[in-house]
Design a protein around this motif. Structure first.
Motif, mmCIF file in Angstrom:
data_model
loop_
_atom_site.group_PDB
_atom_site.id
_atom_site.type_symbol
_atom_site.label_atom_id
_atom_site.label_comp_id
_atom_site.label_asym_id
_atom_site.label_seq_id
_atom_site.Cartn_x
_atom_site.Cartn_y
_atom_site.Cartn_z
ATOM 1 N N HIS A 60 -41.828 -71.859 31.533
ATOM 2 C CA HIS A 60 -42.140 -70.435 31.624
ATOM 3 C C HIS A 60 -40.857 -69.618 31.755
ATOM 4 O O HIS A 60 -40.784 -68.488 31.262
ATOM 5 C CB HIS A 60 -43.084 -70.166 32.791
ATOM 6 N N ALA A 61 -39.843 -70.172 32.404
ATOM 7 C CA ALA A 61 -38.536 -69.517 32.438
ATOM 8 C C ALA A 61 -37.923 -69.503 31.038
ATOM 9 O O ALA A 61 -37.336 -68.497 30.611
ATOM 10 C CB ALA A 61 -37.617 -70.231 33.417
ATOM 11 N N ASP A 62 -38.071 -70.606 30.317
ATOM 12 C CA ASP A 62 -37.573 -70.653 28.936
ATOM 13 C C ASP A 62 -38.273 -69.601 28.082
ATOM 14 O O ASP A 62 -37.643 -68.959 27.238
ATOM 15 C CB ASP A 62 -37.821 -72.043 28.357
ATOM 16 N N ALA A 63 -39.571 -69.399 28.324
ATOM 17 C CA ALA A 63 -40.338 -68.416 27.548
ATOM 18 C C ALA A 63 -39.945 -66.985 27.871
ATOM 19 O O ALA A 63 -40.180 -66.082 27.065
ATOM 20 C CB ALA A 63 -41.836 -68.619 27.787
ATOM 21 N N LEU A 64 -39.346 -66.750 29.035
ATOM 22 C CA LEU A 64 -38.932 -65.393 29.415
ATOM 23 C C LEU A 64 -37.432 -65.167 29.276
ATOM 24 O O LEU A 64 -36.942 -64.079 29.576
ATOM 25 C CB LEU A 64 -39.346 -65.098 30.865
ATOM 26 N N THR A 65 -36.708 -66.167 28.805
ATOM 27 C CA THR A 65 -35.245 -66.076 28.745
ATOM 28 C C THR A 65 -34.777 -64.870 27.932
ATOM 29 O O THR A 65 -33.910 -64.112 28.364
ATOM 30 C CB THR A 65 -34.659 -67.375 28.163
ATOM 31 N N THR A 66 -35.349 -64.675 26.752
ATOM 32 C CA THR A 66 -34.869 -63.553 25.931
ATOM 33 C C THR A 66 -35.404 -62.214 26.410
ATOM 34 O O THR A 66 -34.874 -61.170 26.032
ATOM 35 C CB THR A 66 -35.230 -63.753 24.447
ATOM 36 N N SER A 67 -36.437 -62.238 27.245
ATOM 37 C CA SER A 67 -36.880 -61.002 27.882
ATOM 38 C C SER A 67 -35.793 -60.484 28.806
ATOM 39 O O SER A 67 -35.496 -59.282 28.841
ATOM 40 C CB SER A 67 -38.175 -61.250 28.661
ATOM 41 N N LEU A 68 -35.171 -61.398 29.557
ATOM 42 C CA LEU A 68 -34.037 -61.037 30.399
ATOM 43 C C LEU A 68 -32.821 -60.688 29.550
ATOM 44 O O LEU A 68 -32.148 -59.682 29.788
ATOM 45 C CB LEU A 68 -33.706 -62.196 31.350
ATOM 46 N N ASP A 246 -43.004 -58.623 39.865
ATOM 47 C CA ASP A 246 -44.412 -58.875 39.551
ATOM 48 C C ASP A 246 -44.706 -58.551 38.083
ATOM 49 O O ASP A 246 -44.801 -57.388 37.703
ATOM 50 C CB ASP A 246 -45.295 -58.015 40.465
ATOM 51 N N PRO A 247 -44.873 -59.575 37.236
ATOM 52 C CA PRO A 247 -45.154 -59.312 35.815
ATOM 53 C C PRO A 247 -46.515 -58.676 35.560
ATOM 54 O O PRO A 247 -46.719 -58.057 34.511
ATOM 55 C CB PRO A 247 -45.073 -60.700 35.177
ATOM 56 N N THR A 248 -47.438 -58.787 36.501
ATOM 57 C CA THR A 248 -48.766 -58.199 36.280
ATOM 58 C C THR A 248 -48.715 -56.676 36.253
ATOM 59 O O THR A 248 -49.616 -56.035 35.716
ATOM 60 C CB THR A 248 -49.785 -58.663 37.335
ATOM 61 N N LEU A 249 -47.659 -56.088 36.804
ATOM 62 C CA LEU A 249 -47.511 -54.632 36.724
ATOM 63 C C LEU A 249 -47.307 -54.179 35.284
ATOM 64 O O LEU A 249 -47.535 -53.010 34.953
ATOM 65 C CB LEU A 249 -46.339 -54.171 37.590
ATOM 66 N N TYR A 250 -46.887 -55.111 34.422
ATOM 67 C CA TYR A 250 -46.608 -54.790 33.016
ATOM 68 C C TYR A 250 -47.635 -55.408 32.068
ATOM 69 O O TYR A 250 -47.721 -54.990 30.908
ATOM 70 C CB TYR A 250 -45.207 -55.289 32.648
ATOM 71 N N LEU A 251 -48.399 -56.383 32.563
ATOM 72 C CA LEU A 251 -49.338 -57.115 31.706
ATOM 73 C C LEU A 251 -50.797 -56.904 32.083
ATOM 74 O O LEU A 251 -51.689 -57.353 31.354
ATOM 75 C CB LEU A 251 -49.025 -58.620 31.757
ATOM 76 N N MET A 273 -45.375 -67.014 27.217
ATOM 77 C CA MET A 273 -45.199 -65.786 26.470
ATOM 78 C C MET A 273 -44.340 -66.029 25.231
ATOM 79 O O MET A 273 -43.381 -66.801 25.253
ATOM 80 C CB MET A 273 -44.577 -64.699 27.344
ATOM 81 N N SER A 274 -44.709 -65.372 24.141
ATOM 82 C CA SER A 274 -43.972 -65.496 22.890
ATOM 83 C C SER A 274 -42.767 -64.561 22.893
ATOM 84 O O SER A 274 -42.607 -63.722 23.795
ATOM 85 C CB SER A 274 -44.884 -65.164 21.709
ATOM 86 N N GLU A 275 -41.951 -64.678 21.867
ATOM 87 C CA GLU A 275 -40.780 -63.813 21.748
ATOM 88 C C GLU A 275 -41.183 -62.350 21.551
ATOM 89 O O GLU A 275 -40.442 -61.444 21.938
ATOM 90 C CB GLU A 275 -39.896 -64.284 20.596
ATOM 91 N N TYR A 276 -42.322 -62.143 20.971
ATOM 92 C CA TYR A 276 -42.863 -60.781 20.855
ATOM 93 C C TYR A 276 -43.381 -60.309 22.208
ATOM 94 O O TYR A 276 -43.027 -59.219 22.681
ATOM 95 C CB TYR A 276 -43.984 -60.763 19.821
ATOM 96 N N GLY A 277 -44.190 -61.123 22.848
ATOM 97 C CA GLY A 277 -44.831 -60.717 24.093
ATOM 98 C C GLY A 277 -43.875 -60.570 25.254
ATOM 99 O O GLY A 277 -44.040 -59.676 26.099
ATOM 100 N N ASN A 278 -42.855 -61.449 25.319
ATOM 101 C CA ASN A 278 -42.004 -61.416 26.508
ATOM 102 C C ASN A 278 -41.185 -60.134 26.634
ATOM 103 O O ASN A 278 -40.722 -59.792 27.720
ATOM 104 C CB ASN A 278 -41.113 -62.659 26.590
ATOM 105 N N LEU A 280 -42.319 -57.287 26.632
ATOM 106 C CA LEU A 280 -43.059 -56.380 27.510
ATOM 107 C C LEU A 280 -42.548 -56.463 28.946
ATOM 108 O O LEU A 280 -42.775 -55.552 29.749
ATOM 109 C CB LEU A 280 -44.556 -56.718 27.476
ATOM 110 N N LEU A 281 -41.844 -57.554 29.252
ATOM 111 C CA LEU A 281 -41.323 -57.735 30.610
ATOM 112 C C LEU A 281 -39.846 -57.372 30.749
ATOM 113 O O LEU A 281 -39.299 -57.426 31.847
ATOM 114 C CB LEU A 281 -41.540 -59.187 31.062
ATOM 115 N N THR A 282 -39.211 -56.984 29.653
ATOM 116 C CA THR A 282 -37.813 -56.540 29.760
ATOM 117 C C THR A 282 -37.648 -55.378 30.738
ATOM 118 O O THR A 282 -36.686 -55.363 31.525
ATOM 119 C CB THR A 282 -37.257 -56.174 28.368
#
Length: 290
Positions: A60-68, A246-251, A273-278, A280-282
């Motif tokens: 899940h961290a790998d899935a959010l890496t590019t969001s960061l 808290d990611p739920t504030l955005y999802l 989360m996909s590269e498109y979806g993640n 949303l958490l930037t």
């Protein structure tokens, strides 16, 4: 079926609607840096000489890496990812599936963080609920073992027991206590699990039944599964002057958590989360950094 058939010099070609293609492609829209797949340690993204943040955790961290990473100008700034499948950064953790593999990985991670990049903020991301309570996606439940705890610390659990949560809290606290000596620490709460493979289900329903699927889940389902983990995270963060994101504030709103955005899946399966979806958490990461 939806679509149209054409013929050219190569023969007959079936053309699928754009929304079916988009759903299908999202299943492969994963971290392009392949930090976890290629076992890169550390995995540098962007400008290696100007590291601004570190993300650590499991898939899940790998899935959010590019969001960061998207929070930075990667031509001039960079981040580091320390990610390994099924391996959250929690000291003394052991796996019923991989034994001491994560335990050893976390020793390597902590040694690296102790010796490198002081004062650089760290973001911890993990699908902790799956390790405590088991899987939620029916496609990933092979047998009853997949609905049981998959981690332990001092003793193995045949089924969930509250004492496992207590052990988790003690060891997570020890982890954050060590990390927060040198740098800011951010604990990211779990992202919602959709309980179905979002792109697969959307694509199938559009193609076969010409029907759009609502892949969202009730927020209450998310909260009930994660409430003990949320409480532990806030308690540990408060004790160590760390912050909770808290990611739920955005999802999610107060009723539901989305599985798609603008008719496109935001997950590449049922919980990553996909590269498109993640993206949303930037804004969540930006709010912590600026």
């Amino acid at each position: 079926l939806l679509g149209r058939l054409t013929y050219d010099s190569d023969g007959f070609i079936w053309h699928y609607p754009d929304d079916v293609i988009a759903a299908k492609e999202e299943a492969n829209n994963k971290n392009p840096y392949k930090c976890m797949i290629d076992n890169k340690f550390p995995c540098y993204i962007g400008q290696q000489d100007n590291i601004k943040a570190i993300i650590v955790g499991d898939s899940h961290a790998d899935a959010l890496t590019t969001s960061l990473a998207n929070a930075f100008d990667l031509k001039n700034e960079g981040i580091i990812a320390l990610t390994k499948a099924s391996c959250p950064l929690i000291l003394n953790i052991k796996s019923l599936e991989t034994g001491d593999e994560c335990l050893n990985e976390n020793t390597k991670r902590m040694d690296f963080l102790k010796d490198n990049y002081p004062n650089i903020p760290i973001f911890l991301v993990a699908r902790t609920g799956a390790y405590i309570y088991g899987q939620t996606d029916p496609d990933r439940i092979r047998d009853i073992r997949d609905t049981k705890p998959s981690i332990y610390f001092t003793k193995k659990y045949d089924d969930f027991e509250p004492s496992l949560l207590k052990e988790l809290e003690v060891n997570l606290n020890e982890t954050i206590k060590g990390l927060s000596i040198h740098r800011p620490v951010y604990l990211v709460l779990p992202t919602p699990e959709m309980r179905l493979n979002v792109p697969k289900t959307l694509g199938k329903e559009l193609l076969i039944n010409n029907k759009k699927v609502n892949s969202s889940i009730e927020y209450q389902l998310y909260f009930e599964r994660n409430k003990s983990l949320i409480n532990i995270t806030h308690k540990v963060a408060k004790a160590n002057n760390a912050r909770v994101l808290d990611p739920t504030l955005y999802l999610c709103d107060k009723n539901r958590c989305i599985g798609q955005y603008k008719n496109r899946p935001i997950y590449y399966d049922g919980d990553h989360m996909s590269e498109y979806g993640n993206k949303l958490l930037t804004p969540m990461f930006k709010s912590a950094l600026h």
